[in-house]
Scaffold this motif. Structure first.
Motif, mmCIF file in Angstrom:
data_model
loop_
_atom_site.group_PDB
_atom_site.id
_atom_site.type_symbol
_atom_site.label_atom_id
_atom_site.label_comp_id
_atom_site.label_asym_id
_atom_site.label_seq_id
_atom_site.Cartn_x
_atom_site.Cartn_y
_atom_site.Cartn_z
ATOM 1 N N ASP A 240 -41.093 15.593 -1.463
ATOM 2 C CA ASP A 240 -42.510 15.961 -1.547
ATOM 3 C C ASP A 240 -42.777 17.320 -0.907
ATOM 4 N N TRP A 241 -41.920 17.716 0.037
ATOM 5 C CA TRP A 241 -42.099 18.984 0.736
ATOM 6 C C TRP A 241 -41.067 19.973 0.202
ATOM 7 N N SER A 242 -41.376 20.538 -0.967
ATOM 8 C CA SER A 242 -40.437 21.445 -1.640
ATOM 9 C C SER A 242 -40.884 22.889 -1.437
ATOM 10 N N PHE A 243 -39.914 23.738 -1.050
ATOM 11 C CA PHE A 243 -40.202 25.129 -0.701
ATOM 12 C C PHE A 243 -39.322 26.079 -1.506
ATOM 13 N N ALA A 244 -39.952 27.000 -2.199
ATOM 14 C CA ALA A 244 -39.250 28.131 -2.808
ATOM 15 C C ALA A 244 -39.316 29.292 -1.818
ATOM 16 N N MET A 245 -38.206 29.950 -1.606
ATOM 17 C CA MET A 245 -38.223 31.111 -0.727
ATOM 18 C C MET A 245 -39.034 32.222 -1.382
ATOM 19 N N ASP A 246 -39.567 33.116 -0.571
ATOM 20 C CA ASP A 246 -40.366 34.213 -1.119
ATOM 21 C C ASP A 246 -39.553 35.073 -2.076
ATOM 22 N N ASN A 247 -38.235 35.093 -1.899
ATOM 23 C CA ASN A 247 -37.336 35.858 -2.754
ATOM 24 C C ASN A 247 -36.801 35.028 -3.926
ATOM 25 N N ALA A 248 -37.378 33.851 -4.181
ATOM 26 C CA ALA A 248 -36.829 32.922 -5.164
ATOM 27 C C ALA A 248 -37.074 33.360 -6.605
ATOM 28 N N HIS A 249 -36.262 32.808 -7.496
ATOM 29 C CA HIS A 249 -36.422 32.976 -8.935
ATOM 30 C C HIS A 249 -37.784 32.402 -9.344
ATOM 31 N N PRO A 250 -38.470 33.017 -10.306
ATOM 32 C CA PRO A 250 -39.800 32.515 -10.722
ATOM 33 C C PRO A 250 -39.811 31.041 -11.121
ATOM 34 N N GLN A 251 -38.742 30.545 -11.736
ATOM 35 C CA GLN A 251 -38.727 29.137 -12.127
ATOM 36 C C GLN A 251 -38.684 28.212 -10.915
ATOM 37 N N ILE A 252 -38.062 28.651 -9.835
ATOM 38 C CA ILE A 252 -38.050 27.846 -8.617
ATOM 39 C C ILE A 252 -39.439 27.836 -7.984
ATOM 40 N N LYS A 253 -40.101 28.981 -7.984
ATOM 41 C CA LYS A 253 -41.469 29.015 -7.453
ATOM 42 C C LYS A 253 -42.404 28.136 -8.271
ATOM 43 N N ALA A 254 -42.194 28.101 -9.582
ATOM 44 C CA ALA A 254 -43.036 27.270 -10.443
ATOM 45 C C ALA A 254 -42.806 25.790 -10.187
ATOM 46 N N ALA A 255 -41.615 25.423 -9.730
ATOM 47 C CA ALA A 255 -41.283 24.012 -9.513
ATOM 48 C C ALA A 255 -41.601 23.536 -8.102
ATOM 49 N N ALA A 256 -41.757 24.466 -7.160
ATOM 50 C CA ALA A 256 -41.947 24.097 -5.765
ATOM 51 C C ALA A 256 -43.421 23.888 -5.433
ATOM 52 N N ARG A 257 -43.636 23.157 -4.352
ATOM 53 C CA ARG A 257 -45.007 22.909 -3.878
ATOM 54 C C ARG A 257 -45.497 24.026 -2.963
ATOM 55 N N PHE A 258 -44.554 24.654 -2.250
ATOM 56 C CA PHE A 258 -44.921 25.700 -1.288
ATOM 57 C C PHE A 258 -43.968 26.887 -1.429
ATOM 58 N N VAL A 259 -44.421 28.042 -0.940
ATOM 59 C CA VAL A 259 -43.566 29.225 -0.800
ATOM 60 C C VAL A 259 -43.299 29.452 0.682
ATOM 61 N N ALA A 260 -42.027 29.611 1.033
ATOM 62 C CA ALA A 260 -41.618 29.892 2.401
ATOM 63 C C ALA A 260 -41.309 31.380 2.544
ATOM 64 N N PRO A 261 -41.263 31.906 3.757
ATOM 65 C CA PRO A 261 -40.816 33.288 3.941
ATOM 66 C C PRO A 261 -39.404 33.468 3.375
ATOM 67 N N SER A 262 -39.011 34.692 3.128
ATOM 68 C CA SER A 262 -37.723 34.965 2.504
ATOM 69 C C SER A 262 -36.562 34.593 3.423
ATOM 70 N N ASN A 263 -35.375 34.548 2.853
ATOM 71 C CA ASN A 263 -34.181 34.280 3.655
ATOM 72 C C ASN A 263 -33.969 35.360 4.707
ATOM 73 N N GLN A 264 -34.363 36.594 4.408
ATOM 74 C CA GLN A 264 -34.208 37.676 5.380
ATOM 75 C C GLN A 264 -35.162 37.531 6.560
ATOM 76 N N ASP A 265 -36.223 36.756 6.370
ATOM 77 C CA ASP A 265 -37.210 36.525 7.430
ATOM 78 C C ASP A 265 -37.052 35.146 8.061
#
Length: 278
Positions: A240-265
């Protein structure tokens, strides 16, 4: 298309997270392949609260265990893009390809080598195997496969084969379209800009996460998922707590519930600290 919310909208204490599953490259690890600042402190805090952390990667299990050597026995693992699931140091699930598919994949990679700059890794239970042994190719392969053998003939490998991994110096999407699109009865996973995996059609990270949830008695409502690339897609709906990284592929962002800061951050650490603060 789904518009995921910012991780900052989560209220500390909002969720009772018991299982945290994170992809490695582009997600937990920085671009130079290092664990982020604050990771080990976060992990110790998670362990003290009974939260299980799971690296979920296309990498080999031996490679993941080496990366987390300081705490290897305390973690569960999803390796080889879901083909290996390990709990308490013991494999609880492994999935292998039919030999006919393995032989067809080897033949296709060999034929394509005349026109594309690529190399094939046969990923077995005991080791990974390659025929190509030049330094540029091995430098890429050794990042992900700690147990690696150079052999004269991949068709003669005596091991259960979990998947076939292809590194294409020009790009994995083009490689799929030009070389491996005929493997439609299997599963071809684009796992990075230069990597693709050929796997059984019924295996993915999502299935592996559900196997872990059943084994550990954890529900999707108690599960946090972090990912960035297409090989993470099927596990986005396992928690239920799914996070796409800020640097993620658009399809991952479309599938996730939240956006997290990037891996570099240090995005995974930042989000988990918010849960732990609660």
């Amino acid at each position: 298309m789904n518009q995921p919310a910012s991780w900052t909208t989560i209220t500390p204490g909002e969720a009772d997270v018991r299982l945290v599953v994170s992809d490695m490259d582009g997600t937990l690890l920085t671009d130079d392949g290092a664990l982020p600042k604050g990771f080990w402190t976060m992990l110790a805090d998670m362990r003290s609260r009974g939260i299980t952390f799971v690296p979920a990667s296309g990498r080999q299990y031996a490679t993941l265990a080496r990366l987390f050597a300081d705490s290897a026995d305390d973690l569960a693992y999803v390796a080889e893009n879901g083909n290996v699931v390990v709990v308490d140091g013991e494999p609880v699930a492994t999935y292998s390809l039919d030999n006919d598919v393995v032989q067809q994949g080897i033949a296709a990679a060999r034929a394509a080598a005349d026109t594309r700059e690529l190399g094939l890794v046969v990923c077995g239970v005991n080791s990974a195997y390659v025929e190509r042994a030049d330094a540029p190719f091995l430098a890429e392969v050794e990042k992900y496969y700690a147990r690696l053998a150079v052999v004269d003939d991949l068709t003669q490998v005596d091991d259960r084969v979990l998947k076939l991994a292809v590194f294409d110096f020009e790009g994995s999407q083009e490689c799929f379209e030009q070389v491996f699109s005929a493997f439609a009865d299997q599963q071809v996973v684009i796992s990075g800009q230069h990597w693709l995996d050929i796997m059984r059609p019924d295996v993915d990270k999502g299935r592996a996460v559900r196997a872990l949830q059943e084994r550990l008695g954890v529900s999707p409502a108690q599960t946090a998922i972090f990912g960035d690339y297409l090989n993470d897609l099927q596990m986005m709906d396992a928690g239920d707590w799914s996070f796409a990284m800020d640097n993620a592929h658009p399809q991952i962002k479309a599938a996730a519930r939240f956006v997290a800061p990037s891996n570099q951050d240090s995005g995974v650490v930042q989000v988990m600290q918010r849960f732990l603060d609660g």
